[in-house]
Scaffold this active site. Structure first.
Site, PDB file in Angstrom:
ATOM      1  N   GLU A 112       0.842  -1.206   0.000  1.00 23.16           N
ATOM      2  CA  GLU A 112       0.000   0.000   0.000  1.00 23.16           C
ATOM      3  C   GLU A 112       0.874   1.253   0.000  1.00 23.16           C
ATOM      4  O   GLU A 112       0.537   2.260  -0.639  1.00 23.16           O
ATOM      5  CB  GLU A 112      -0.915  -0.017   1.221  1.00 23.16           C
ATOM      6  N   GLU A 132      -3.302  -9.887   4.093  1.00 25.49           N
ATOM      7  CA  GLU A 132      -4.136  -9.515   5.235  1.00 25.49           C
ATOM      8  C   GLU A 132      -5.275 -10.490   5.514  1.00 25.49           C
ATOM      9  O   GLU A 132      -5.560 -10.817   6.678  1.00 25.49           O
ATOM     10  CB  GLU A 132      -4.716  -8.098   5.036  1.00 25.49           C
TER      11      GLU A 132
END
Length: 257
Positions: A112, A132
């Site tokens: 990210e 995640e």
């Protein structure tokens, strides 16, 4: 300790993530520090290009699990996610072009972070992914939003839903990174790219980045008002308006055409 180091020379700012003992994983203090670095970089006239990289053999292992795993659901969403978004948005919207040099794996929040850059160079050994969901959590720092806009939805589906981890070459083929360098040569490639950018018109480069961001939906309102503000501030109307204010008289704005 901020967890970051900034070195500036010849118009290029090299911002290093500096927490090597934790594979450069981000904790809450580092998220705040990165936002502060971005604010300073934005205002520095001696930085025209930013290179973002990691110290040692890691780029960024993402968010430090120990930093958020004990938080309540409310605190996690209210602080960890929202503060991260604020900082990552600031990085993505820097006026300077940002080159991310992935000198080590970019996973989860590390990817990210890389997604905020305008150009990504991955060293050949690097692995890239979004693990995640395997921890029972989502990518909370725009891994399902900015990452989709910049990498395409299917590449993100493969990483975030299916748990695929891409090699540097696979990521290059999918457009997740823009170039692959030999291991240990990423920073040299990043510096060469920075030198290319320094030869281009700085104002035109800044405005072009803003317009591309707006086309992506990154910051449309700010771009529109910034461009309009530049146009208004460059004309005679502002000079007359300010002069009239200080002279305590009605403004006599010039008329054109």
């Amino acid at each position: 300790m901020s967890g970051f180091d900034l070195e500036v020379a010849g118009g290029v700012g090299v911002l290093r993530i500096d927490r090597e003992d934790k594979r450069n994983a981000l904790d809450a203090g580092m998220v705040d520090a990165l936002g502060a670095f971005c604010r300073r970089i934005e205002r520095r006239s001696d930085i025209d290009v930013v290179i973002l990289t990691g110290t040692g053999r890691s780029f960024c292992a993402g968010g430090d699990i120990r930093a958020w795993s004990d938080e309540s659901a409310t605190a996690f969403g209210r602080h960890w996610v929202r503060d991260g978004h604020e900082t990552f948005d600031r990085l993505a919207r820097l006026r300077q072009p940002v080159i991310a040099v992935l000198n080590g794996h970019a996973l989860g929040g590390g990817l990210e972070l890389a997604a905020c850059a305008d150009y990504r160079v991955a060293e050949a050994h690097v692995k890239i992914g979004q693990p995640e969901a395997g921890l029972g959590i989502i990518a909370g720092w725009s891994g399902t939003q900015r990452a989709v806009r910049r990498f395409g939805a299917q590449a993100v589906r493969r990483m975030a839903l299916m748990g695929e981890v891409f090699s540097a070459e696979e990521a290059l083929g999918l457009g997740v990174v823009d170039a692959v360098a030999a291991t240990g040569e990423g920073l040299a490639r990043g510096r060469a790219l920075a030198e290319t950018l320094l030869k281009r018109g700085p104002q035109a480069t800044e405005l072009t980045k803003m317009l591309i961001n707006a086309a992506e939906g990154e910051e449309r309102e700010r771009v529109l008002e910034s461009l309009a503000g530049r146009l208004a501030a460059s004309g005679a109307e502002l000079r007359e308006g300010v002069a009239a204010f200080f002279d305590k008289r009605p403004a006599d704005f010039p008329r054109e055409g």
